[in-house]
Design a protein around this motif. Sequence first.
Motif, mmCIF file in Angstrom:
data_model
loop_
_atom_site.group_PDB
_atom_site.id
_atom_site.type_symbol
_atom_site.label_atom_id
_atom_site.label_comp_id
_atom_site.label_asym_id
_atom_site.label_seq_id
_atom_site.Cartn_x
_atom_site.Cartn_y
_atom_site.Cartn_z
ATOM 1 N N LEU A 1 11.314 -1.517 0.322
ATOM 2 C CA LEU A 1 10.072 -0.982 -0.069
ATOM 3 C C LEU A 1 10.136 -0.275 -1.537
ATOM 4 O O LEU A 1 10.924 0.426 -1.633
ATOM 5 C CB LEU A 1 9.366 -0.169 0.915
ATOM 6 C CG LEU A 1 9.340 -0.837 2.367
ATOM 7 C CD1 LEU A 1 8.943 0.431 3.353
ATOM 8 C CD2 LEU A 1 8.404 -1.884 2.367
ATOM 9 N N ARG B 1 5.069 7.576 -4.283
ATOM 10 C CA ARG B 1 5.188 7.545 -2.952
ATOM 11 C C ARG B 1 5.822 6.216 -2.509
ATOM 12 O O ARG B 1 5.861 5.228 -3.230
ATOM 13 C CB ARG B 1 3.866 7.637 -1.940
ATOM 14 C CG ARG B 1 3.442 9.154 -2.468
ATOM 15 C CD ARG B 1 1.962 8.931 -1.492
ATOM 16 N NE ARG B 1 1.364 10.252 -1.598
ATOM 17 C CZ ARG B 1 0.153 10.535 -1.197
ATOM 18 N NH1 ARG B 1 -0.709 9.665 -0.627
ATOM 19 N NH2 ARG B 1 -0.521 12.015 -1.608
ATOM 20 N N LEU B 2 6.803 6.137 -1.293
ATOM 21 C CA LEU B 2 7.040 4.825 -0.951
ATOM 22 C C LEU B 2 6.013 3.902 -0.387
ATOM 23 O O LEU B 2 5.089 4.610 0.084
ATOM 24 C CB LEU B 2 7.965 5.296 0.217
ATOM 25 C CG LEU B 2 9.431 5.718 -0.320
ATOM 26 C CD1 LEU B 2 10.077 6.336 1.040
ATOM 27 C CD2 LEU B 2 10.500 4.704 -0.870
ATOM 28 N N ALA B 3 6.316 2.733 -0.677
ATOM 29 C CA ALA B 3 5.295 1.737 0.192
ATOM 30 C C ALA B 3 5.325 1.743 1.665
ATOM 31 O O ALA B 3 6.432 2.068 2.229
ATOM 32 C CB ALA B 3 5.580 0.359 -0.435
ATOM 33 N N LYS B 4 4.246 1.531 2.238
ATOM 34 C CA LYS B 4 3.961 1.164 3.909
ATOM 35 C C LYS B 4 5.057 -0.027 3.937
ATOM 36 O O LYS B 4 4.879 -1.142 3.097
ATOM 37 C CB LYS B 4 2.662 0.985 4.276
ATOM 38 C CG LYS B 4 1.712 2.162 4.069
ATOM 39 C CD LYS B 4 0.281 2.282 4.767
ATOM 40 C CE LYS B 4 -0.383 3.325 4.558
ATOM 41 N NZ LYS B 4 -1.643 2.995 4.859
ATOM 42 N N PRO B 5 5.422 0.030 5.168
ATOM 43 C CA PRO B 5 6.338 -1.290 5.561
ATOM 44 C C PRO B 5 5.269 -2.705 5.470
ATOM 45 O O PRO B 5 4.259 -2.568 5.725
ATOM 46 C CB PRO B 5 6.516 -0.957 7.092
ATOM 47 C CG PRO B 5 6.560 0.629 7.133
ATOM 48 C CD PRO B 5 5.541 0.978 6.368
ATOM 49 N N GLU C 1 0.635 -1.280 0.223
ATOM 50 C CA GLU C 1 0.017 0.042 -0.027
ATOM 51 C C GLU C 1 0.868 1.221 -0.140
ATOM 52 O O GLU C 1 1.975 1.115 0.719
ATOM 53 C CB GLU C 1 -0.900 0.043 1.089
ATOM 54 C CG GLU C 1 -1.934 -1.045 1.308
ATOM 55 C CD GLU C 1 -2.637 -1.052 2.544
ATOM 56 O OE1 GLU C 1 -2.379 -0.401 3.451
ATOM 57 O OE2 GLU C 1 -3.426 -1.918 2.580
ATOM 58 N N ARG C 2 0.314 2.313 -0.681
ATOM 59 C CA ARG C 2 1.051 3.448 -0.645
ATOM 60 C C ARG C 2 1.293 4.216 0.793
ATOM 61 O O ARG C 2 0.256 4.113 1.442
ATOM 62 C CB ARG C 2 0.618 4.516 -1.611
ATOM 63 C CG ARG C 2 0.648 4.088 -3.099
ATOM 64 C CD ARG C 2 -0.128 5.084 -3.931
ATOM 65 N NE ARG C 2 1.054 6.098 -4.416
ATOM 66 C CZ ARG C 2 0.476 7.555 -5.034
ATOM 67 N NH1 ARG C 2 -0.752 7.668 -4.946
ATOM 68 N NH2 ARG C 2 1.335 8.405 -5.294
ATOM 69 N N SER C 3 2.284 4.903 1.158
ATOM 70 C CA SER C 3 2.463 5.426 2.388
ATOM 71 C C SER C 3 1.647 7.124 2.255
ATOM 72 O O SER C 3 1.240 7.445 1.007
ATOM 73 C CB SER C 3 3.881 5.803 2.901
ATOM 74 O OG SER C 3 4.367 6.596 1.650
ATOM 75 N N GLU C 4 1.944 7.467 3.199
ATOM 76 C CA GLU C 4 0.866 8.924 3.272
ATOM 77 C C GLU C 4 1.516 9.957 2.388
ATOM 78 O O GLU C 4 1.230 11.078 2.127
ATOM 79 C CB GLU C 4 0.412 9.439 4.550
ATOM 80 C CG GLU C 4 -0.337 8.526 5.238
ATOM 81 C CD GLU C 4 -1.769 8.036 4.649
ATOM 82 O OE1 GLU C 4 -2.465 9.307 4.053
ATOM 83 O OE2 GLU C 4 -2.313 6.990 4.358
#
Length: 252
Positions: A123, A161-165, A81-84
Amino acid sequence: MMPAFSEVHLAYGKDAPRFKGLFVHPIVGWVTGIDLNDLGKETPKVFNGKTGEVFADKALACHVSLPAGKTADVEIVNIFERSEGPDIRFETDGFGPVTDCWVDDKKTNFARWLTDNTVDTKLPLMADYNGALINVSIQAVDPKAGTVSLYAPVFKDRTYRLAKPMPDYVQGFKSVTAGPTHDLAFACNCTLNYVYGKLDGARAGLPGPFTFGEIAYQLLNQTMVYLDVDDAGVPHEGGGTSPSRWPRRTEP
């Protein structure tokens, strides 16, 4: 199939989203690789089973006709999932080496930003392609040279955006899809998921090889891809994302 790190691999990854008529026929496949212990020593290859020819610089395609009343559905399963944020944009299309980028509208050196912020480069970067989240995995960061190499291309008209962990890859795959209840024509997953998720001996996703990149119309990273052959007009099983919703980029 196409050999990893070859010119055809780089060209397809960068140019396929702009191929006219790319989505007219289902396209699936993978990027061939080598034993990870042989990185830098051996060259990935593809093999023509009909002739015995071996290529390190060409892609091979098998064209398959389906019986009347059957249809092929290509699906992608992305456990990330995409981070904020922050929002990341790039100045040019391609695999890199990437130097500068824009982070929340501030120009900065990408390698320095990743290093200074202690970013987990396992990620992927993620962009929204008309509802389908597409990953771009980071291959290497060289803070001294100020460059970042990628396993798939970024595009200057996309916001990343970076992915969530992802603490548990096995549970991640179980949570996004139960998968079809019948045998599939094709499935593959990414060797980065295998290595980063420590999946040796684990049951994660659908049966198939771990590869150096996945192809579902275009090049993908850290994604499971599968193809199912169904009766035409029958709803498709599974919980993947169909690339039929992706934007048709047909610029010359």
